[in-house]
Design a protein around this motif. Structure first.
Motif, PDB file in Angstrom:
ATOM      1  N   LEU A   1      -8.181  -5.818   6.889  1.00 22.49           N
ATOM      2  CA  LEU A   1      -9.678  -6.180   6.915  1.00 22.49           C
ATOM      3  C   LEU A   1     -10.051  -5.233   8.301  1.00 22.49           C
ATOM      4  N   ARG A   2      -9.265  -5.245   9.568  1.00 23.35           N
ATOM      5  CA  ARG A   2      -9.506  -4.736  10.808  1.00 23.35           C
ATOM      6  C   ARG A   2      -9.520  -3.102  10.524  1.00 23.35           C
ATOM      7  N   ARG A   3      -8.598  -2.739   9.929  1.00 26.69           N
ATOM      8  CA  ARG A   3      -8.048  -1.198   9.679  1.00 26.69           C
ATOM      9  C   ARG A   3      -9.273  -0.730   8.639  1.00 26.69           C
ATOM     10  N   ALA A   4      -9.605  -1.185   7.512  1.00 27.27           N
ATOM     11  CA  ALA A   4     -10.484  -0.801   6.620  1.00 27.27           C
ATOM     12  C   ALA A   4     -12.023  -0.770   7.439  1.00 27.27           C
TER      13      ALA A   4
ATOM     14  N   GLU B   1     -12.984  -1.406   0.236  1.00 22.11           N
ATOM     15  CA  GLU B   1     -11.837  -2.176   0.712  1.00 22.11           C
ATOM     16  C   GLU B   1     -12.269  -3.365   1.557  1.00 22.11           C
ATOM     17  N   VAL B   2     -13.405  -3.368   2.408  1.00 21.56           N
ATOM     18  CA  VAL B   2     -13.619  -4.416   3.065  1.00 21.56           C
ATOM     19  C   VAL B   2     -14.297  -5.630   2.362  1.00 21.56           C
ATOM     20  N   VAL B   3     -14.849  -5.148   1.363  1.00 18.84           N
ATOM     21  CA  VAL B   3     -15.361  -6.348   0.389  1.00 18.84           C
ATOM     22  C   VAL B   3     -14.487  -6.855  -0.347  1.00 18.84           C
ATOM     23  N   THR B   4     -13.309  -6.195  -0.903  1.00 15.24           N
ATOM     24  CA  THR B   4     -12.270  -6.839  -1.523  1.00 15.24           C
ATOM     25  C   THR B   4     -11.592  -7.506  -0.434  1.00 15.24           C
TER      26      THR B   4
ATOM     27  N   CYS C   1     -22.244  -5.101   3.849  1.00 13.63           N
ATOM     28  CA  CYS C   1     -21.383  -3.950   3.294  1.00 13.63           C
ATOM     29  C   CYS C   1     -22.081  -3.347   2.099  1.00 13.63           C
ATOM     30  N   PHE C   2     -22.962  -4.117   1.364  1.00 12.76           N
ATOM     31  CA  PHE C   2     -23.643  -3.493   0.135  1.00 12.76           C
ATOM     32  C   PHE C   2     -24.805  -2.576   0.707  1.00 12.76           C
TER      33      PHE C   2
END
Length: 118
Positions: A40-43, A76-79, A102-103
């Motif tokens: 989550l941090r990297r994305a 990726e963050v959303v996932t 995010c959207f």
């Protein structure tokens, strides 16, 4: 004196999202330290990083490619948010807030990418 990308709303929102995801990830269980927290941090950091990196390129096509990387990072963050919600690491309200962020950021980034010419 500042760089042009610092004026971009998508870069500013990407920076904010990265900081907020860092805080969220720090509250995940310790066993997620090298898994979902790290991902989550990297994305989320990758969103603003790719916007800024792409902005210095000479070619519009190359810049659009880097904006595409940012868009993929948002997905990726959303996932990661979905996974964290399923694992009950935060409330539905927290999920909904960041999902909307995010959207909105994805739509703004896509619109910006579509305006860039070769």
């Amino acid at each position: 004196m500042k760089f042009k990308f610092e004026d971009l709303i998508i870069w500013q929102k990407g920076m904010d999202l990265g900081e907020e995801m860092n805080i969220i990830a720090s509250e995940f269980p310790k066993e997620e330290l090298y898994n979902l927290s790290s991902q989550l941090r990297r994305a989320s950091d990758s969103i603003a990083l790719n916007i800024s990196e792409g902005s210095i390129l000479q070619s519009g096509a190359e810049y659009r490619r880097f904006l595409g990387y940012s868009i993929r990072s948002i997905a990726e963050v959303v996932t990661c948010l979905h996974k964290a919600r399923r694992r009950k690491y935060f409330s539905e309200e927290v999920f909904s807030k960041y999902y909307k962020d995010c959207f909105d950021l994805m739509n703004m980034t896509i619109a910006f990418r579509n305006k860039i010419k070769d």
